[in-house]
Motif scaffolding. Sequence first.
Motif, short mmCIF file in Angstrom:
data_model
loop_
_atom_site.label_atom_id
_atom_site.label_comp_id
_atom_site.label_asym_id
_atom_site.label_seq_id
_atom_site.Cartn_x
_atom_site.Cartn_y
_atom_site.Cartn_z
N VAL A 49 0.84 -1.20 0.00
CA VAL A 49 0.00 0.00 0.00
C VAL A 49 0.87 1.25 0.00
CG1 VAL A 49 -1.72 1.30 1.31
CG2 VAL A 49 -1.90 -1.18 1.14
N VAL A 50 1.92 1.22 0.81
CA VAL A 50 2.82 2.39 0.88
C VAL A 50 3.47 2.65 -0.46
CG1 VAL A 50 4.94 3.29 1.92
CG2 VAL A 50 3.26 2.14 3.35
N MET A 51 4.00 1.60 -1.10
CA MET A 51 4.68 1.77 -2.38
C MET A 51 3.71 2.23 -3.46
SD MET A 51 7.78 1.27 -1.74
CE MET A 51 8.37 1.27 -3.42
N GLU A 52 2.49 1.66 -3.47
CA GLU A 52 1.50 2.06 -4.46
C GLU A 52 1.12 3.53 -4.29
OE1 GLU A 52 -3.03 0.85 -5.94
OE2 GLU A 52 -2.02 -0.27 -4.34
N THR A 53 0.93 3.94 -3.03
CA THR A 53 0.58 5.35 -2.76
C THR A 53 1.71 6.29 -3.17
OG1 THR A 53 -0.76 4.63 -0.89
CG2 THR A 53 -0.16 6.96 -0.98
N VAL A 106 1.66 9.34 -5.94
CA VAL A 106 2.07 10.71 -5.61
C VAL A 106 3.10 11.22 -6.61
CG1 VAL A 106 3.28 12.14 -3.91
CG2 VAL A 106 1.53 10.52 -3.16
N ILE A 107 4.08 10.36 -6.94
CA ILE A 107 5.12 10.76 -7.90
C ILE A 107 4.50 11.03 -9.27
CG2 ILE A 107 7.16 9.95 -9.13
CD1 ILE A 107 7.92 8.41 -6.58
N GLN A 108 3.56 10.16 -9.69
CA GLN A 108 2.91 10.37 -10.99
C GLN A 108 2.13 11.67 -11.01
OE1 GLN A 108 0.63 6.76 -11.52
NE2 GLN A 108 2.13 5.92 -12.95
N ASN A 109 1.36 11.92 -9.95
CA ASN A 109 0.58 13.16 -9.89
C ASN A 109 1.48 14.38 -9.90
OD1 ASN A 109 -1.81 11.72 -9.79
ND2 ASN A 109 -1.90 11.71 -7.55
N HIS A 110 2.60 14.29 -9.16
CA HIS A 110 3.53 15.43 -9.12
C HIS A 110 4.12 15.69 -10.50
CE1 HIS A 110 6.36 18.25 -7.41
NE2 HIS A 110 7.37 17.59 -7.96
N SER A 111 4.47 14.61 -11.23
CA SER A 111 5.02 14.78 -12.58
C SER A 111 4.00 15.43 -13.51
CB SER A 111 5.45 13.42 -13.13
OG SER A 111 6.43 12.82 -12.30
#
Length: 455
Positions: A93-97, A101-106
């Motif tokens: 769950v942590v890695m997926e979240t 977050v990284i995708q949204n930030h990009s």
Amino acid sequence: MASDGGRKQFWKRSGAKVPGSIQHVYGAQHPPFDPLLHGTLIKTVSKPPTTPVKLKKVSTFQEFESNTSDAWDLGDDDDELLAIAAENLNTEVVMETAHKVIQNHSKLQEQHKLQEEQLQEEKQVESSELSSIAYGDNRLVKSVSEGHTSSSSDNASENSFMQRSQSLPQTSTPPLVSGMIDHNTSVTPALTEREASRLDKFKQLLAGPNTDLEELRKLSWSGIPKQVRPIAWKLLSGYLPANVDRRESTLQRKRKEYFAFVEQYYDSRNDESHQDTYRQIHIDIPRMSPEVLRLQPKVTEIFERILFIWAIRHPASGYVQGINDLVTPFFVVFVCEYIEEEEVENFDVSSLPEEVLQNIEADSYWCMSKLLDGIQDNYTFAQPGIQKKVKMLEELVSRIDEQVHRHLDQHEVKYLQFAFRWMNNLLMREVPLRCTIRLWDTYQYFIKPVENPVC
């Protein structure tokens, strides 16, 4: 200072390991003092760490975080964030979240770049269509043709911004001069709903005849909007009075007073009694951050005057390496009062009118002086203020992360070796300038005007 051979013999006799590389910071007017070798302040013999006895031992950073107010928190969602942090999340769950977050930030970064490109294209088109009409105050107004090309949505957002701006009190700025930007007609980046709400809170607080400084400090803890940061810093540092009617006269008086000091003292910088101080200032300024700003001759000239006058006016400490970095945040924030560039470190300061530069210089001097009034023991002989703060850091780490504390102690790494510069420069050398300014918003919460200051 003892020679390298003598120092090695000292450490050999004491049984301690010679510390790693460290840049010591000493006063220009004092005999060299090495805090690592001063036996009365720091013992060289290592001893087991002492942990304060408490009813309940705080063993994890999560427990420490849940009991600590974080200046970086948004403020309105604290309960929700703590509830989420309390949940037991598995690794997947942590890695997926984190991946989301990284995708949204990009994606947000890409959108921001596209918006900037579109804005630049619109500015180029507008500049080709504008015709300028000069008025008596040298301000430029947009032609009627641009008004026809503006969309109705742009007009609505501009009207909304102007309505919010009306509640902000007028700061003490000189009359508009040719070449100086008029913020009333400049393009303002679109604000998010949260940013607009915070800005309104500040403007409403600043609009009254007497500003509630305690309430202003509370708001500043979570950051100050760029539009009101200059006036907020001047108020919180004690440079400007809370009463609106007294601010303009105070600004004029303090600016004249500063340049009276310059006229009185600055010519003595080459005298035998002061040349060591001035030479050290001259050496230290090129080491400042950011690089582009420090290389500008006009900035160097301003900083040399500010630091030399402060040193002459404060003989108890004189000038000490590290004080030069403390001018930068004030200088940059007050420059932003007159320009619209986001990256101020790339701005050519010499393009500003001389009157504006004088105001920025005087305001930076007085606000830096107010800050240093509260931490001057950081820069007196032996720098006891810094040593006290480093000791507090050591005790804090031993409580919230005992494993890290034991690791440092096991490898004989002294906190003074790596944390000295953090305290000496207030983290100016450790984080980017924009983050430093954000940190200083929170620092302002702790600044209390000193009664009968030296300056």
